[in-house]
Design a protein around this motif. Structure first.
Motif, mmCIF file in Angstrom:
data_model
loop_
_atom_site.group_PDB
_atom_site.id
_atom_site.type_symbol
_atom_site.label_atom_id
_atom_site.label_comp_id
_atom_site.label_asym_id
_atom_site.label_seq_id
_atom_site.Cartn_x
_atom_site.Cartn_y
_atom_site.Cartn_z
ATOM 1 N N GLU A 17 -9.449 -5.910 1.952
ATOM 2 C CA GLU A 17 -10.730 -5.737 1.268
ATOM 3 C C GLU A 17 -11.091 -6.948 0.413
ATOM 4 O O GLU A 17 -10.232 -7.647 -0.117
ATOM 5 C CB GLU A 17 -10.702 -4.487 0.380
ATOM 6 C CG GLU A 17 -9.666 -4.511 -0.723
ATOM 7 C CD GLU A 17 -9.594 -3.210 -1.507
ATOM 8 O OE1 GLU A 17 -10.298 -2.240 -1.147
ATOM 9 O OE2 GLU A 17 -8.809 -3.160 -2.484
ATOM 10 N N VAL A 71 -1.390 -4.909 1.519
ATOM 11 C CA VAL A 71 -2.718 -5.056 0.916
ATOM 12 C C VAL A 71 -3.097 -6.529 0.896
ATOM 13 O O VAL A 71 -2.299 -7.381 0.472
ATOM 14 C CB VAL A 71 -2.747 -4.504 -0.523
ATOM 15 C CG1 VAL A 71 -4.100 -4.781 -1.175
ATOM 16 C CG2 VAL A 71 -2.455 -3.009 -0.541
ATOM 17 N N THR A 82 -2.620 -0.421 6.356
ATOM 18 C CA THR A 82 -2.903 -1.585 5.513
ATOM 19 C C THR A 82 -4.347 -1.575 5.005
ATOM 20 O O THR A 82 -5.251 -1.110 5.698
ATOM 21 C CB THR A 82 -2.594 -2.867 6.302
ATOM 22 O OG1 THR A 82 -1.167 -2.953 6.492
ATOM 23 C CG2 THR A 82 -3.079 -4.114 5.599
ATOM 24 N N ILE A 83 -4.546 -2.107 3.824
ATOM 25 C CA ILE A 83 -5.877 -2.272 3.232
ATOM 26 C C ILE A 83 -6.217 -3.759 3.216
ATOM 27 O O ILE A 83 -5.442 -4.571 2.701
ATOM 28 C CB ILE A 83 -5.924 -1.712 1.803
ATOM 29 C CG1 ILE A 83 -5.656 -0.209 1.810
ATOM 30 C CG2 ILE A 83 -7.273 -2.012 1.147
ATOM 31 C CD1 ILE A 83 -5.475 0.380 0.433
ATOM 32 N N ASN A 132 0.842 -1.194 0.000
ATOM 33 C CA ASN A 132 0.000 0.000 0.000
ATOM 34 C C ASN A 132 0.880 1.247 0.000
ATOM 35 O O ASN A 132 1.377 1.656 1.048
ATOM 36 C CB ASN A 132 -0.908 -0.003 1.234
ATOM 37 C CG ASN A 132 -1.751 1.253 1.334
ATOM 38 O OD1 ASN A 132 -2.005 1.928 0.339
ATOM 39 N ND2 ASN A 132 -2.201 1.573 2.543
ATOM 40 N N SER A 188 -6.346 -8.794 -0.588
ATOM 41 C CA SER A 188 -7.571 -8.709 -1.371
ATOM 42 C C SER A 188 -7.938 -10.059 -1.977
ATOM 43 O O SER A 188 -7.067 -10.829 -2.399
ATOM 44 C CB SER A 188 -7.430 -7.667 -2.487
ATOM 45 O OG SER A 188 -6.401 -8.026 -3.386
ATOM 46 N N SER A 241 -8.799 4.353 11.652
ATOM 47 C CA SER A 241 -9.101 3.303 10.670
ATOM 48 C C SER A 241 -10.561 3.311 10.283
ATOM 49 O O SER A 241 -11.419 3.823 11.004
ATOM 50 C CB SER A 241 -8.719 1.935 11.244
ATOM 51 O OG SER A 241 -7.338 1.855 11.520
ATOM 52 N N SER A 294 -5.712 2.038 9.031
ATOM 53 C CA SER A 294 -5.984 1.006 8.026
ATOM 54 C C SER A 294 -7.430 1.074 7.546
ATOM 55 O O SER A 294 -8.282 1.716 8.171
ATOM 56 C CB SER A 294 -5.686 -0.385 8.599
ATOM 57 O OG SER A 294 -4.313 -0.527 8.916
ATOM 58 N N THR A 295 -7.694 0.400 6.439
ATOM 59 C CA THR A 295 -9.043 0.303 5.889
ATOM 60 C C THR A 295 -9.409 -1.158 5.717
ATOM 61 O O THR A 295 -8.700 -1.908 5.032
ATOM 62 C CB THR A 295 -9.136 1.012 4.531
ATOM 63 O OG1 THR A 295 -8.850 2.404 4.695
ATOM 64 C CG2 THR A 295 -10.524 0.860 3.936
#
Length: 405
Positions: free
Chosen positions: A344, A300, A341-342, A87, A302, A402, A371-372
């Motif tokens: 998702e 990341v 950090t992501i 990220n 995902s 976050s 973070s998300t």
């Protein structure tokens, strides 16, 4: 133009003048095209996408417009490196011990400047010998499909494997890619307390690990589709993990990308600036551990999936598993910190579409900073107020700066 109204002599003069002008224009156009082809006509290659597992073709210039008698000089440029993993918008500070290792003076180099010289056998041999290892496979991204798992010998004090952002190690969908286990006699015992020794110290950096598969590998409980580690220390920096697999069922088996057990002195595993994509396992579509602490920075996760059913302990008439779409951790006193950090679009058939965290003695902590976490469904269960997370530990997860939705 209609020149029928001109006298014959005038028409001839006009035609001669037009012929000369046209010849000048053709020469000028040819020169302009040739100039454009020198150093400026080469198209910029598109960076390889995350998880690219094929060698990029050489970049060539677009064909310039020219006359038959004019040849353009075409310059070729080296293909661009893939964009950095992780990220780039992450703002978590990276401590010195979590940063990439210096590889300016490697112990050994895999390859002699061409893709063909970078073989599975060369990788396996270099990893067994240990030290600081780099690659010289040419200027283009390259994939090395392993025909055997690369294994660290426990006599190695330090193993650094650096792909320079161009190397993909692939399991070809058939095998685990990398293995280190200080309690495996086949790799050599070096202490009387194999479960807690500070060496080997392993760093995996600037690499892609693709299509690893540890299905059927049940030593130490299995898991670790791309990388399995027990003992010593391990960190991952600026790396990608894509399409890795491990067994699809099992109550406590996990880590399609990375499975870690028994780190020296209870020190954390550092994961920095890395990407985890499309991993599939019973639990932990990306990361999994028992009794191990983690610090995950600027990364990341995902489209990873925990596909087991029945959770842990497994419900009656089920094989177990299905928790921790991205991250699955279990144990007693250990910590997990996720920052910058992501996470998702991960999914769990049971609990924790993003993160599954259980501290059996309720002493452990989970922190999420800057973070998300979004769109991480838990098909079975999660902790109220923390979408995509199942947590049993000391108090509640500590969340700051976050977004969780």
């Amino acid at each position: 133009m209609n020149e029928g109204w001109l006298p014959a002599r005038s028409r001839g003069a006009l035609i001669s003048a037009l012929t000369v002008a046209l010849a000048v224009l053709v020469v000028v156009a040819g020169c302009s095209s040739t100039t454009a082809g020198v150093g400026t006509g080469a198209s910029t290659p598109t960076p390889a996408p995350s998880g690219t597992t094929t060698s990029a073709p050489a970049t060539t210039a677009s064909t310039p417009t020219t006359t038959k008698t004019t040849k353009a000089t075409v310059s070729k440029t080296s293909p661009a490196k893939p964009a950095p993993a992780g990220n780039p918008a992450g703002r978590a500070a990276v401590p010195a011990e979590a940063r990439a290792e210096d590889t300016s003076k490697p112990t050994r180099v895999i390859g002699t400047g061409t893709a063909a010289s970078c073989t599975s056998a060369a990788v396996v041999s270099a990893v067994a010998a240990g030290g600081v290892i780099t690659f010289d496979c040419g200027p283009a991204p390259v994939t090395i499909t392993l025909t055997a798992t690369a294994k660290v010998r426990n006599k190695s004090a330090k193993v650094v494997l650096d792909g320079g952002g161009l190397v993909t190690l692939s399991g070809g969908g058939k095998r685990r890619i990398f293995y280190m286990n200080t309690c495996d006699p086949a790799q050599g015992y070096t202490t009387s307390h194999c479960q807690d020794q500070d060496q080997p110290r392993l760093t995996l950096q600037n690499l892609t690990f693709a299509d690893g598969n540890s299905t059927g590998e049940h030593t130490e409980g299995g898991g670790g589709g791309a990388v399995f580690v027990r003992g010593g220390r391990v960190k991952v920096v600026n790396s990608r993990f894509v399409r890795n697999r491990c067994d699809r069922t099992g109550p406590d088996l996990g880590g399609a990308a990375l499975r870690v057990l028994s780190q020296s002195g209870g020190r954390p595993v550092y994961v920095v600036g890395s990407t985890f994509d499309r991993g599939v396992c019973a639990n932990g579509g990306a990361l999994s551990s028992i009794g191990v602490s983690w610090v995950v920075l600027n990364s990341v996760f995902s489209d990873n999936s925990a596909v087991g059913t029945g959770a842990n302990p497994a419900r009656a008439s089920t094989p177990g598993g299905g928790s921790g779409g991205a991250i699955y951790t279990d144990g007693n006193q250990y910590t997990v910190r996720v920052a910058g950090t992501i996470i998702e679009d991960n999914h769990a058939n049971e609990g924790g579409g993003a993160i599954f965290y259980v501290s059996n003695d309720r002493s452990g902590t989970l922190r999420i900073e800057g973070s998300t976490l979004r769109r991480n469904p838990s098909a079975g269960f999660e902790t109220q107020g923390f979408r995509g997370i199942f947590f049993l530990g000391a108090g509640h997860p500590v969340v700051s700066g976050s977004t969780i939705r």
